[in-house]
Design a protein around this motif. Structure first.
Motif, PDB file in Angstrom:
ATOM      1  N   LYS A 187       0.837  -1.206   0.000  1.00 36.87           N
ATOM      2  CA  LYS A 187       0.000   0.000   0.000  1.00 36.87           C
ATOM      3  C   LYS A 187       0.870   1.254   0.000  1.00 36.87           C
ATOM      4  CE  LYS A 187      -3.920  -2.075   2.404  1.00 36.87           C
ATOM      5  NZ  LYS A 187      -4.658  -2.144   3.671  1.00 36.87           N
ATOM      6  N   ALA A 188       1.957   1.235   0.768  1.00 36.29           N
ATOM      7  CA  ALA A 188       2.860   2.383   0.820  1.00 36.29           C
ATOM      8  C   ALA A 188       3.521   2.618  -0.535  1.00 36.29           C
ATOM      9  CB  ALA A 188       3.911   2.171   1.900  1.00 36.29           C
ATOM     10  N   GLN A 189       3.937   1.535  -1.206  1.00 34.95           N
ATOM     11  CA  GLN A 189       4.538   1.666  -2.529  1.00 34.95           C
ATOM     12  C   GLN A 189       3.526   2.217  -3.525  1.00 34.95           C
ATOM     13  OE1 GLN A 189       5.964  -2.399  -2.818  1.00 34.95           O
ATOM     14  NE2 GLN A 189       8.100  -1.702  -2.675  1.00 34.95           N
ATOM     15  N   LYS A 190       2.296   1.782  -3.423  1.00 36.32           N
ATOM     16  CA  LYS A 190       1.254   2.269  -4.329  1.00 36.32           C
ATOM     17  C   LYS A 190       1.031   3.774  -4.138  1.00 36.32           C
ATOM     18  CE  LYS A 190      -3.365   1.123  -5.931  1.00 36.32           C
ATOM     19  NZ  LYS A 190      -4.515   0.244  -5.781  1.00 36.32           N
ATOM     20  N   GLN A 191       1.136   4.237  -2.880  1.00 37.44           N
ATOM     21  CA  GLN A 191       0.974   5.668  -2.587  1.00 37.44           C
ATOM     22  C   GLN A 191       2.269   6.451  -2.825  1.00 37.44           C
ATOM     23  OE1 GLN A 191      -0.639   6.289   1.335  1.00 37.44           O
ATOM     24  NE2 GLN A 191      -2.402   5.006   0.957  1.00 37.44           N
ATOM     25  N   ASN A 192       3.354   5.753  -3.139  1.00 33.12           N
ATOM     26  CA  ASN A 192       4.657   6.382  -3.384  1.00 33.12           C
ATOM     27  C   ASN A 192       5.174   7.134  -2.157  1.00 33.12           C
ATOM     28  OD1 ASN A 192       6.214   5.897  -5.555  1.00 33.12           O
ATOM     29  ND2 ASN A 192       5.630   7.731  -6.688  1.00 33.12           N
ATOM     30  N   GLU A 193       4.905   6.597  -0.960  1.00 33.75           N
ATOM     31  CA  GLU A 193       5.342   7.222   0.285  1.00 33.75           C
ATOM     32  C   GLU A 193       6.026   6.174   1.149  1.00 33.75           C
ATOM     33  OE1 GLU A 193       2.400   9.472   2.363  1.00 33.75           O
ATOM     34  OE2 GLU A 193       1.710  10.463   0.563  1.00 33.75           O
ATOM     35  N   TRP A 194       7.273   5.891   0.811  1.00 36.45           N
ATOM     36  CA  TRP A 194       8.044   4.927   1.589  1.00 36.45           C
ATOM     37  C   TRP A 194       9.518   5.153   1.314  1.00 36.45           C
ATOM     38  CZ3 TRP A 194      10.707   0.497  -0.531  1.00 36.45           C
ATOM     39  CH2 TRP A 194      10.661   0.427  -1.933  1.00 36.45           C
ATOM     40  N   MET A 195      10.366   4.626   2.166  1.00 37.24           N
ATOM     41  CA  MET A 195      11.820   4.713   2.000  1.00 37.24           C
ATOM     42  C   MET A 195      12.407   3.332   2.252  1.00 37.24           C
ATOM     43  SD  MET A 195      12.800   8.103   4.165  1.00 37.24           S
ATOM     44  CE  MET A 195      11.557   8.026   5.436  1.00 37.24           C
ATOM     45  N   TYR A 196      13.560   3.084   1.663  1.00 37.39           N
ATOM     46  CA  TYR A 196      14.229   1.822   1.943  1.00 37.39           C
ATOM     47  C   TYR A 196      15.697   2.075   2.257  1.00 37.39           C
ATOM     48  CZ  TYR A 196      16.258   1.782  -2.767  1.00 37.39           C
ATOM     49  OH  TYR A 196      16.962   2.083  -3.893  1.00 37.39           O
TER      50      TYR A 196
END
Length: 191
Positions: free
Chosen positions: A167-176
């Motif tokens: 879900k975070a990747q779909k919203q483009n709001e994540w870090m790795y």
């Protein structure tokens, strides 16, 4: 877990996160307008730049998302308690209208989703990911979690609490995060 355990977990979370602040579980303060004693799930008091700061935390252990009426009721309580900021926490999320009311209002109010069951799914507030003999300490920003579950391509990731990685990747709001030795990375870039 019941509502009382949920409140205690939230109190413990803030006590560990802000060890120098005065954090009270089940506080009682008389309202400046209502003139009655008001119950506060978690009260955080501290001095910030020489000024007293009061943050009121309302823990909602509901079976469905919080609606706008609940947010507006909490805003009224914040005004009565002369709070500098309010934080409403639930494990099930918020309706779109509730989010809009908190976001676009003039009050300093934050909404957060804190589902302690998620922590059993490799999500936490901090982690020490490692690769071979190298590791680092990562603390998530407020409202986010560190996901240290096994992933291809990175050591761990961060995203908003209440979401999963997809879900975070779909919203483009994540870090790795990845850990490389400089010599290995230089080798990869040169070849």
């Amino acid at each position: 877990m019941d509502w009382k355990d949920y409140e205690k977990e939230i109190h413990d979370y803030f006590s560990k996160t802000y060890p120098n602040a005065s954090i009270t579980y089940d506080a009682k303060i008389t309202g400046r307008y209502s003139k009655i004693e008001r119950q506060i799930d978690v009260l955080i008091e501290d001095d910030v730049a020489g000024f007293a700061s009061r943050v009121v935390v309302d823990a909602k252990y509901f079976s469905k998302p919080i609606d706008i009426k609940c947010v507006e009721s909490f805003i009224s309580m914040l005004q009565d308690l002369d709070a500098n900021q309010g934080l409403m926490v639930t494990q099930k999320g918020y309706s779109k209208a509730a989010i809009n009311r908190a976001y676009y209002g003039t009050e300093k109010l934050e909404l957060d989703v804190l589902n302690f069951d998620e922590f059993l799914l490799h999500q936490n507030l901090a982690a020490i990911p490692y690769s071979e003999n190298n590791s680092l300490f990562i603390s998530s920003p407020f409202g986010w979690v560190v996901d240290n579950s096994k992933q291809d391509g990175f050591t761990c990731c961060l995203y908003q609490r209440g979401l999963d990685l997809k879900k975070a990747q779909k919203q483009n709001e994540w870090m790795y995060f990845n850990i490389f030795k400089k010599t290995k990375m230089y080798h990869l870039l040169v070849n």
